[in-house]
Motif scaffolding. Structure first.
Motif, mmCIF file in Angstrom:
data_model
loop_
_atom_site.group_PDB
_atom_site.id
_atom_site.type_symbol
_atom_site.label_atom_id
_atom_site.label_comp_id
_atom_site.label_asym_id
_atom_site.label_seq_id
_atom_site.Cartn_x
_atom_site.Cartn_y
_atom_site.Cartn_z
ATOM 1 N N ASN A 104 51.735 15.713 -24.605
ATOM 2 C CA ASN A 104 52.175 14.684 -25.541
ATOM 3 C C ASN A 104 53.417 15.152 -26.303
ATOM 4 O O ASN A 104 53.304 16.008 -27.176
ATOM 5 C CB ASN A 104 51.033 14.382 -26.529
ATOM 6 C CG ASN A 104 51.222 13.062 -27.227
ATOM 7 O OD1 ASN A 104 51.507 12.058 -26.594
ATOM 8 N ND2 ASN A 104 51.042 13.047 -28.537
ATOM 9 N N PRO A 105 54.607 14.615 -25.974
ATOM 10 C CA PRO A 105 54.938 13.612 -24.966
ATOM 11 C C PRO A 105 54.573 14.077 -23.553
ATOM 12 O O PRO A 105 54.643 15.266 -23.253
ATOM 13 C CB PRO A 105 56.451 13.442 -25.103
ATOM 14 C CG PRO A 105 56.771 13.900 -26.498
ATOM 15 C CD PRO A 105 55.807 14.998 -26.777
ATOM 16 N N ASP A 148 49.526 19.737 -25.452
ATOM 17 C CA ASP A 148 50.796 20.396 -25.151
ATOM 18 C C ASP A 148 51.928 19.562 -25.735
ATOM 19 O O ASP A 148 52.247 18.485 -25.232
ATOM 20 C CB ASP A 148 50.928 20.542 -23.633
ATOM 21 C CG ASP A 148 52.200 21.270 -23.212
ATOM 22 O OD1 ASP A 148 53.053 21.551 -24.071
ATOM 23 O OD2 ASP A 148 52.325 21.551 -22.007
ATOM 24 N N GLN A 149 52.545 20.065 -26.810
ATOM 25 C CA GLN A 149 53.627 19.365 -27.478
ATOM 26 C C GLN A 149 54.984 20.009 -27.194
ATOM 27 O O GLN A 149 55.865 20.060 -28.055
ATOM 28 C CB GLN A 149 53.356 19.295 -28.989
ATOM 29 C CG GLN A 149 52.090 18.512 -29.312
ATOM 30 C CD GLN A 149 51.872 18.230 -30.792
ATOM 31 O OE1 GLN A 149 51.062 17.377 -31.136
ATOM 32 N NE2 GLN A 149 52.571 18.925 -31.668
ATOM 33 N N LEU A 191 53.763 13.207 -34.352
ATOM 34 C CA LEU A 191 52.869 14.061 -33.581
ATOM 35 C C LEU A 191 52.001 14.884 -34.529
ATOM 36 O O LEU A 191 52.295 15.001 -35.719
ATOM 37 C CB LEU A 191 53.669 14.990 -32.664
ATOM 38 C CG LEU A 191 54.612 14.330 -31.655
ATOM 39 C CD1 LEU A 191 55.401 15.404 -30.905
ATOM 40 C CD2 LEU A 191 53.860 13.448 -30.681
ATOM 41 N N LEU A 192 50.956 15.467 -33.985
ATOM 42 C CA LEU A 192 50.092 16.329 -34.785
ATOM 43 C C LEU A 192 50.861 17.547 -35.270
ATOM 44 O O LEU A 192 51.684 18.106 -34.537
ATOM 45 C CB LEU A 192 48.882 16.785 -33.972
ATOM 46 C CG LEU A 192 47.883 15.702 -33.546
ATOM 47 C CD1 LEU A 192 46.773 16.325 -32.715
ATOM 48 C CD2 LEU A 192 47.303 14.983 -34.756
ATOM 49 N N ARG A 193 50.594 17.972 -36.488
ATOM 50 C CA ARG A 193 51.208 19.155 -37.063
ATOM 51 C C ARG A 193 50.125 20.187 -37.358
ATOM 52 O O ARG A 193 49.043 19.845 -37.815
ATOM 53 C CB ARG A 193 51.964 18.812 -38.350
ATOM 54 C CG ARG A 193 53.126 17.838 -38.134
ATOM 55 C CD ARG A 193 54.154 18.405 -37.162
ATOM 56 N NE ARG A 193 55.194 17.435 -36.824
ATOM 57 C CZ ARG A 193 56.012 17.559 -35.799
ATOM 58 N NH1 ARG A 193 55.918 18.621 -35.006
ATOM 59 N NH2 ARG A 193 56.925 16.633 -35.552
ATOM 60 N N LEU A 198 47.203 23.551 -30.116
ATOM 61 C CA LEU A 198 48.501 22.908 -29.974
ATOM 62 C C LEU A 198 49.462 23.894 -29.318
ATOM 63 O O LEU A 198 49.555 25.049 -29.743
ATOM 64 C CB LEU A 198 49.053 22.475 -31.338
ATOM 65 C CG LEU A 198 48.304 21.358 -32.068
ATOM 66 C CD1 LEU A 198 48.936 21.113 -33.435
ATOM 67 C CD2 LEU A 198 48.309 20.071 -31.259
ATOM 68 N N LEU A 199 50.173 23.434 -28.296
ATOM 69 C CA LEU A 199 51.115 24.285 -27.571
ATOM 70 C C LEU A 199 52.543 23.878 -27.921
ATOM 71 O O LEU A 199 52.866 22.685 -27.962
ATOM 72 C CB LEU A 199 50.896 24.173 -26.061
ATOM 73 C CG LEU A 199 49.452 24.359 -25.559
ATOM 74 C CD1 LEU A 199 49.435 24.373 -24.037
ATOM 75 C CD2 LEU A 199 48.822 25.620 -26.123
ATOM 76 N N HIS A 200 53.389 24.878 -28.148
ATOM 77 C CA HIS A 200 54.770 24.644 -28.586
ATOM 78 C C HIS A 200 55.720 25.483 -27.739
ATOM 79 O O HIS A 200 55.385 26.593 -27.332
ATOM 80 C CB HIS A 200 54.932 25.031 -30.058
ATOM 81 C CG HIS A 200 53.859 24.493 -30.954
ATOM 82 N ND1 HIS A 200 53.970 23.298 -31.623
ATOM 83 C CD2 HIS A 200 52.637 25.009 -31.293
ATOM 84 C CE1 HIS A 200 52.877 23.101 -32.343
ATOM 85 N NE2 HIS A 200 52.053 24.121 -32.161
#
Length: 341
Positions: free
Chosen positions: A134-135, A163-164, A174-176, A188-190
Motif C-alpha cells: 500500500n500503495p 508494505d509502504q 497512510l498509516l504512521r 510497517l515496511l519502509h
C-alpha cells in the motif's frame, strides 16, 4: 523471484536511454550524497555495526517512536523474508495482483498461501499473516488509512504486514508508525530505495511493536547492512531530500501520461493513486512491446506477465520527466500503428 523484477537494465548493455520499468522517479540529485560517501569511504576497511543501532535511533527520532520499534534491513526485501521466516508454517493471505516477493518468501518458509479466494479463506487456520502492499505494486491503488487502521485493531489474532515502500509517491493518507504505537500485530515496511532513489544501496526498515522487532533481530544475519549503506541512511535522514520534491507536479504529470496512453487505441490504462500505472495491450504481448521499445527506441518498461493473475498482455510504467514521457507515448503509439498495418 530474483529473475523477475523490473529495472532489468543490466540485460541490455547500453541500449536503454529511458527507464520506465522501475517505480522510482529517476531524477534524483545524488551529488551531495556521493560527496559524503567519498568522505566515509575508509569505512569499507572495517566491519559495520552488526545491527544498525545509530541509524535506527535517527529513524526513530524522525518517526516519533522508540528505537526499540525500528529495525534497519538490507532493503525491504530482507524485511519480507525475515518476517516470513519468523512466521514459518503459518497461513498467509496475499491479495493479488501484488509484489511476488511476498509469496516467494512464504513458500520458502512453508506457509499455507491463500490469494484471498473465499473458498480458501474458509479453510485456513485462524492464525494468519496478511500481506498488503500500500500503495500496491503493480496496480497503483491505495487502501484507505481508516479502513486499515480499523481492520488491524479489530483483528488482534492476525498479523498484518503493510508494505509502504511507495509512501512518498502518493497524496493518499497512510498509516504512521507513531499513530500505531502499542499495536502488537502490525509491521510497517519502509524503503530508503524508493524515497531517496537509491535502490542499489539496498536500505529499508521495519517499524513494529518492540516484541516483533525483538523476534526478528534473532533471525537477521550479522552485518546484513553494509557500512556505506548505513552512512547513506544517516546522511539522508538528517540532510537528504526525497527524490520527489514537488509531488503535486509529479502526480499531475503522471495523470497526463496516463491520459495520453489511454488515448492510444488498443491500450488500456488502469487508475492509479501514485506515480506508476498498470497497462494492458490488446493486439500484442507485453514481451513483444518491451522488446520493440528497447531495441527501437531505447525505452525500458516492465513486463507484468509474471504477476499472479495477470496475462502476458500487462505491462507497467512509472512517470519520468515530461520529455521522456512524450517519447514513451509516441513510441507505443508507433508500435500499435505498426500492428494494424
Amino acid at each position: 523471484m530474483t529473475d523477475g523484477h523490473g529495472d532489468d537494465i543490466y540485460r541490455y548493455d547500453d541500449l536503454v536511454k529511458m527507464n520506465f520499468s522501475s517505480n522510482i522517479c529517476l531524477n534524483a540529485d545524488h551529488s551531495a550524497l556521493k560527496a559524503y560517501l567519498m568522505e566515509q569511504f575508509d569505512r569499507v576497511s572495517h566491519y559495520p555495526e552488526p545491527t544498525s543501532f545509530l541509524l535506527e535511533q535517527l529513524i526513530a527520532q524522525k518517526e516519533g517512536i522508540s528505537p526499540e520499534c525500528v529495525m534497519v534491513t538490507n532493503g525491504v526485501t530482507e524485511a519480507i523474508y525475515l518476517i516470513a521466516q519468523q512466521f514459518h508454517h503459518s497461513a498467509s493471505v496475499i491479495p493479488q495482483p501484488t509484489f511476488n516477493e511476498y509469496a516467494d518468501a512464504c513458500r520458502l518458509h512453508n506457509h499455507i498461501i491463500s490469494f484471498e479466494n473465499t473458498d480458501e479463506l474458509s479453510h485456513l487456520p485462524k492464525d494468519r499473516v496478511y500481506w498488503i502492499c500500500n500503495p500496491n505494486n503493480p496496480s497503483g491503488n491505495v487502501l484507505m488509512k481508516g479502513f486499515l487502521d480499523y481492520v488491524v485493531r479489530r483483528s488482534p489474532r492476525y498479523t498484518f504486514v503493510i508494505d509502504q515502500s511507495y509512501e512518498c509517491y502518493t497524496k493518499e493518507p497512510l498509516l504512521r508508525a507513531r499513530e500505531m504505537n502499542g499495536v502488537t500485530n502490525l509491521c510497517l515496511l519502509h524503503s530508503f530505495s524508493k524515497t531517496y532513489g537509491i535502490p542499489g544501496l539496498r536500505l529499508g526498515y521495519i517499524t513494529a511493536h518492540p516484541n516483533i522487532i525483538h523476534l526478528l533481530r534473532y533471525r537477521q544475519t550479522p552485518w546484513s547492512v553494509n557500512a556505506l549503506a548505513i552512512e547513506a541512511g544517516k546522511f539522508l535522514i538528517t540532510q537528504g531530500q526525497p527524490v520527489v520534491d514537488d509531488l503535486d507536479t509529479y502526480l499531475a504529470e503522471t495523470e497526463r501520461l496516463r491520459g495520453e496512453l489511454r488515448n492510444i487505441p488498443s491500450i488500456r490504462v488502469f487508475d492509479t493513486k501514485t506515480n506508476f500505472m498498470l497497462c494492458e495491450i490488446e493486439l500484442s504481448t507485453a514481451k513483444e512491446l518491451k522488446s520493440y521499445l528497447v531495441h527501437e527506441h531505447g525505452i525500458l518498461i516492465r513486463d507484468c506477465s509474471n504477476f499472479y493473475g495477470l496475462s502476458n498482455q500487462f505491462f507497467r510504467v512509472a512517470a519520468q520527466q515530461p520529455e521522456e514521457n512524450d517519447a514513451l507515448i509516441n513510441a507505443i503509439r508507433t508500435f500499435v500503428e505498426k500492428l494494424k498495418n
